[in-house]
Design a protein around this motif. Structure first.
Motif, PDB file in Angstrom:
ATOM      1  N   ALA A 151       0.822  -1.209   0.000  1.00 27.66           N
ATOM      2  CA  ALA A 151       0.000   0.000   0.000  1.00 27.66           C
ATOM      3  C   ALA A 151       0.855   1.258   0.000  1.00 27.66           C
ATOM      4  N   GLU A 152       1.991   1.224   0.685  1.00 28.55           N
ATOM      5  CA  GLU A 152       2.827   2.423   0.780  1.00 28.55           C
ATOM      6  C   GLU A 152       3.478   2.807  -0.542  1.00 28.55           C
ATOM      7  N   GLU A 155       0.854   5.644  -3.533  1.00 23.44           N
ATOM      8  CA  GLU A 155       0.642   7.093  -3.666  1.00 23.44           C
ATOM      9  C   GLU A 155       1.530   7.761  -4.716  1.00 23.44           C
ATOM     10  N   GLU A 185      -5.442  -3.396   3.366  1.00 25.62           N
ATOM     11  CA  GLU A 185      -4.557  -2.231   3.361  1.00 25.62           C
ATOM     12  C   GLU A 185      -4.560  -1.542   1.999  1.00 25.62           C
ATOM     13  N   GLU A 189      -5.962   2.226   1.189  1.00 23.89           N
ATOM     14  CA  GLU A 189      -5.087   3.228   0.572  1.00 23.89           C
ATOM     15  C   GLU A 189      -5.670   3.728  -0.741  1.00 23.89           C
TER      16      GLU A 189
END
Length: 384
Positions: A151-152, A155, A185, A189
């Protein structure tokens, strides 16, 4: 004749390209076909019987209701509700001519030229192809440890043009299943970034567990953020009947229906009758076939454990093994050509699923019989 640049520049199906090599062989021994992910066994007797009976019924040759046969939609909604701990209705289900069509009409309903969508890599090649032909920019979410998306990492790929994140679980080509917690997750997100999560669950029954794949469809407002894609081809052994499904809220299904009307009117009725018979009457048969594929996976992992010919199994699951070939500096397409022509083994180059050549191949082990599986390491050992 002038043809559109968007299609002229598109790759040909890697499945077709692999099949085109087969007639060039000069060896007499049978080929081991690990290319297309298609069941090597016939449908359940109950399904075959229903197909035979339906062929004599006048309404079978007519259009089905555009969203799908009501009984099929109801039966599938009930099955998914039980499996996912959700409360789905027939109105959440749109029947399509296969899962590929399900993806195409959903993607085209969500995005268009100038928009972008994110595919978790390694990606399913038809997803990538369709987005490109539609003029939708493709961005790849590269995997973390265990070939799992994180998920990180999402973005940085998102801007005002980005409409959706597309996941496949279990994965094609890797076979990797994204755990429920990781899916939660990623969904959270994506939602926070204003994206729809589109999850292709073609191989949902081939995960080695009866636990729910995720709980996303049980969330109160899931219809605004999640679309699931399904197939009846694999576990019912009926890919030729072309039946899949979109599971989503009214907003996406209304738009997807417009596109379905343009490309197919409705999914073929005969295939829908077959799928309904499978859901209603072939439960034990389905479980037996899932167990059969799991046994083949265990056998495949066993024969690959010694790295025959230097081929390294990186991951496996569902129908697939994701394999690193040993020929450093040799393009994956050339490795595939040599395997077919010199060693009578047909696989798909990893470049069909990745943005660059990472030295990988996709093996569809579920295509093989047990004797063929036993023969595989000897063929691979010829390369090393």
């Amino acid at each position: 004749m002038h043809v559109a640049a968007r299609t002229a520049g598109l790759i040909h199906s890697p499945i077709g390209a692999a099949f085109a090599l087969a007639p060039l062989r000069t060896n007499d021994r049978p080929m081991l076909d690990l290319s297309q992910a298609a069941p090597a066994f016939p449908p359940a007797p109950e399904v075959v019987a229903r197909i035979a009976a339906a062929a004599h019924e006048p309404e079978t040759s007519r259009y089905a209701p555009q969203p799908g046969l009501p009984a099929l939609r109801e039966a599938f909604a009930a099955e998914l509700s039980a499996a996912y701990g959700a409360e789905l209705r027939a109105g959440h289900v749109l029947i399509t001519a296969g899962c590929n069509q399900a993806f195409c009409i959903v993607a085209s309903a969500l995005a268009g030229p100038g928009d972008s969508m994110i595919l978790a890599a390694p990606f399913y090649f038809n997803h990538d192809m369709w987005l490109r032909v539609e003029g939708i920019e493709v961005r790849h979410l590269e995997p973390g440890p265990g070939l799992l998306p994180r998920a990180e990492d999402l973005e940085p790929l998102v801007d005002t043009t980005t409409r959706a994140l597309v996941l496949v679980s279990p994965g094609n080509p890797t076979g990797v299943t994204i755990p429920p917690g990781r899916l939660a997750e990623l969904a959270a997100e994506a939602r926070g970034l204003g994206l729809v999560l589109v999850i292709d669950e073609t191989y949902r029954s081939f995960r080695g567990t009866a636990e729910a794949p995720h709980r996303l469809l049980a969330e109160p407002d899931w219809e605004d953020h999640v679309v699931a894609l399904h197939s009846f081809s694999k576990e019912l052994a009926m890919p030729g009947y072309r039946v899949g499904a979109v599971v989503g809220g009214e907003a996406i299904l209304v738009e997807a229906l417009k596109l379905l009307d343009c490309v197919a009117i409705s999914a073929p009725r005969i295939g829908q009758e077959a799928a309904l018979a499978g859901l209603r009457h072939a439960g034990e048969w389905r479980r037996d076939q899932v167990a059969r594929i799991e046994s083949l996976q265990a056998g495949f992992e066993d024969v690959m454990r010694s790295r025959p010919g230097g081929f390294e199994l990186v991951s496996s699951g569902a129908y697939f093994g994701w394999v690193r070939h040993p020929l450093a500096g040799v393009p994956a397409e050339e490795v595939v050509r040599r395997l077919v022509l010199d060693h009578d083994v047909l696989v798909i180059p990893g470049t069909a699923f990745t943005a660059d050549d990472q030295g990988m191949l996709r093996f569809s082990f579920a295509n093989l019989t047990e004797p063929e599986l036993a023969e595989l390491p000897d063929r691979l050992a010829e390369v090393g």
